[in-house]
Scaffold this motif. Sequence first.
Motif, short mmCIF file in Angstrom:
data_model
loop_
_atom_site.label_atom_id
_atom_site.label_comp_id
_atom_site.label_asym_id
_atom_site.label_seq_id
_atom_site.Cartn_x
_atom_site.Cartn_y
_atom_site.Cartn_z
N VAL A 119 0.55 -1.32 0.01
CA VAL A 119 -0.06 0.13 0.01
C VAL A 119 0.78 1.22 -0.08
O VAL A 119 2.04 1.12 0.68
CB VAL A 119 -0.99 0.07 1.21
N ASN A 120 0.52 2.32 -0.62
CA ASN A 120 0.91 3.55 -0.54
C ASN A 120 0.42 4.41 0.53
O ASN A 120 -0.88 4.69 0.30
CB ASN A 120 1.07 4.27 -2.08
N VAL A 121 0.93 5.19 1.42
CA VAL A 121 0.54 6.30 2.14
C VAL A 121 1.12 7.51 1.82
O VAL A 121 2.23 7.48 1.34
CB VAL A 121 0.64 5.72 3.59
N ALA A 122 0.30 8.57 2.18
CA ALA A 122 0.81 10.08 1.84
C ALA A 122 1.82 10.59 2.88
O ALA A 122 2.89 11.11 2.53
CB ALA A 122 -0.35 10.79 1.53
N ALA A 123 1.75 10.24 3.98
CA ALA A 123 2.56 10.67 5.35
C ALA A 123 2.74 9.53 6.04
O ALA A 123 2.16 8.48 6.46
CB ALA A 123 1.97 11.71 5.96
N ALA A 124 4.07 9.64 7.06
CA ALA A 124 4.61 8.44 7.77
C ALA A 124 3.49 8.56 8.90
O ALA A 124 2.96 9.61 9.31
CB ALA A 124 5.84 8.83 8.37
N THR A 125 2.90 7.53 9.49
CA THR A 125 2.03 7.37 10.69
C THR A 125 2.33 6.12 11.40
O THR A 125 3.46 5.14 10.94
CB THR A 125 0.54 6.76 10.12
N THR A 126 1.99 6.24 12.79
CA THR A 126 2.30 5.17 13.79
C THR A 126 1.18 4.81 14.56
O THR A 126 0.16 5.77 14.74
CB THR A 126 3.36 5.61 14.91
N PHE A 127 0.70 3.46 14.48
CA PHE A 127 -0.32 3.07 15.30
C PHE A 127 -0.15 1.83 15.82
O PHE A 127 0.01 0.68 14.95
CB PHE A 127 -1.37 2.93 14.23
N ASN A 128 -0.64 1.53 16.77
CA ASN A 128 -0.33 0.20 17.63
C ASN A 128 0.81 -0.64 17.25
O ASN A 128 1.00 -1.75 16.94
CB ASN A 128 -1.51 -0.80 17.21
N GLY A 129 1.84 0.08 17.31
CA GLY A 129 3.32 -0.61 16.97
C GLY A 129 3.52 -0.87 15.46
O GLY A 129 4.82 -1.22 15.10
N ASP B 259 6.08 4.38 6.64
CA ASP B 259 6.71 5.41 5.90
C ASP B 259 5.85 5.84 4.80
O ASP B 259 5.16 5.36 4.18
CB ASP B 259 8.15 4.97 5.31
N ALA B 260 6.12 7.30 4.38
CA ALA B 260 5.61 7.80 3.35
C ALA B 260 5.89 7.11 2.22
O ALA B 260 7.15 6.53 1.96
CB ALA B 260 5.78 9.45 3.14
N GLY B 261 5.14 6.79 1.26
CA GLY B 261 5.29 5.97 0.01
C GLY B 261 4.98 4.50 0.30
O GLY B 261 3.98 4.16 0.82
N ARG B 262 5.56 3.69 -0.61
CA ARG B 262 5.02 2.25 -0.55
C ARG B 262 5.49 1.51 0.66
O ARG B 262 6.85 1.48 1.18
CB ARG B 262 5.70 1.41 -2.00
N ASN B 263 4.52 0.69 1.38
CA ASN B 263 4.89 -0.08 2.44
C ASN B 263 4.51 -1.36 2.30
O ASN B 263 2.97 -1.75 1.67
CB ASN B 263 4.04 0.26 3.61
N GLY C 224 -7.46 7.59 -4.85
CA GLY C 224 -6.38 7.85 -5.61
C GLY C 224 -5.18 6.66 -5.34
O GLY C 224 -5.51 5.70 -4.68
N PRO C 225 -4.11 7.02 -5.72
CA PRO C 225 -3.09 5.87 -5.66
C PRO C 225 -2.47 5.83 -4.14
O PRO C 225 -1.81 4.66 -3.80
CB PRO C 225 -1.90 6.63 -6.57
N THR C 226 -2.46 6.76 -3.38
CA THR C 226 -2.18 6.82 -2.07
C THR C 226 -3.38 7.20 -1.04
O THR C 226 -4.50 7.84 -1.39
CB THR C 226 -1.08 7.88 -1.81
N THR C 227 -3.21 6.91 0.29
CA THR C 227 -4.16 7.09 1.09
C THR C 227 -3.28 7.77 2.38
O THR C 227 -2.18 7.78 2.28
CB THR C 227 -5.07 5.92 1.70
N PRO C 228 -4.01 8.40 3.26
CA PRO C 228 -3.43 8.98 4.34
C PRO C 228 -3.03 8.08 5.23
O PRO C 228 -3.12 6.63 5.16
CB PRO C 228 -4.44 9.71 5.09
#
Length: 354
Positions: A193-203, A207-211, A350-354
């Motif tokens: 998945v692609n995310v727009a910005a780095a996030t942290t949740f429950n461990g 990173d921003a981009g592909r994960n 779109g191609p990315t999500t928050p």
Amino acid sequence: MSEPNRPEEEEEVRESPRRRRRTMLALKVLSGLFAAILAMVIGAGYLITEQLADQVRRYPDVFVGMDDASRPQESAGLTFLLVGSDSRAGGATTGSAATEPGYAPGSQRSDMIMLVRIDAGFTTAAAVSIPRDAWVPVPGHGTTKINASYSYGGPPLLVNTVENLTGVRVDHFAIIDFVGFQALTDAVGGIDVNVAAATTFNGLEMDAGRNHLNGEEALNYVRQRVGLPGGDLDRAARHQNALRAFLAKIATGGPMNDPIRSLSFLNELSRWITVDDSLTNEGLRTLGSELQDLRPEGITFLTAPVAGTGWEGEQSVVHLDAARGAQLWDLFNAGKIADYVRANPGSALGPTTP
């Protein structure tokens, strides 16, 4: 003047009819053997698919008792109400657990509600998420959050609520819970998945981009709400993105490219998904065959248009945009979702999500 036949030539002429008969007999035997092998393969394939289909659990009486005359008219496509149940106890609530003694369908609230319409040609589809906190009329319960309808009355009441809201007729119902989602993600080797910005949740740190996410990580990805700018609306987008990534993994380099892995994956899928009891084994086989040409890029993902968020008493709710919603559902039902996307730029995932 021609030469007389030599002895060996005469023997060849005398034996040629016998040789032809032997050849024809051999061909008949081989044809019969091939037909027998083919019949065994087809029979084995039928038995395998029948066994897999038997494993798929059915919710009883999802559509029984509904007044057909008062329901929306049937469309040329095929529409599923796809639900993800909000189960945080660590145990399964769908698949085999859905039919365990003492388990009441609807005892959980629905975390994901998505209408999926597959167009008549089975090459394109549209999937529209309805925010779980959408404030809507629920038959017999006044106006409340849409996910409460599943808790109040299980699949039948949720189907009734969604049909009244959208004017779209639901042909089939399917549900999977978080435990099943995690297992199926691992079964395909994880998702990207692609995310727009780095996030942290429950461990889970993304990173921003592909994960690349395994099952547990993907579960945290779709569960996160806190820290996302759009809250539940962003979480709905993540549900769509995860489903798109899951389908992409199956279509490109996933288990379906290997017969052994394919059988293993289908076995896992049949253990975790629950459908309405009008979807028979033969219906599942037919649907699987018809969906072979549907690719992830042929699916348009959207969220029902929102007018804003607010409070109803102590409940944080989502207010839907009635005017744009009517436009969306009309075009969705007509198989013209591209017209809605053109008229509402940025509405599709779109191609990315928050």
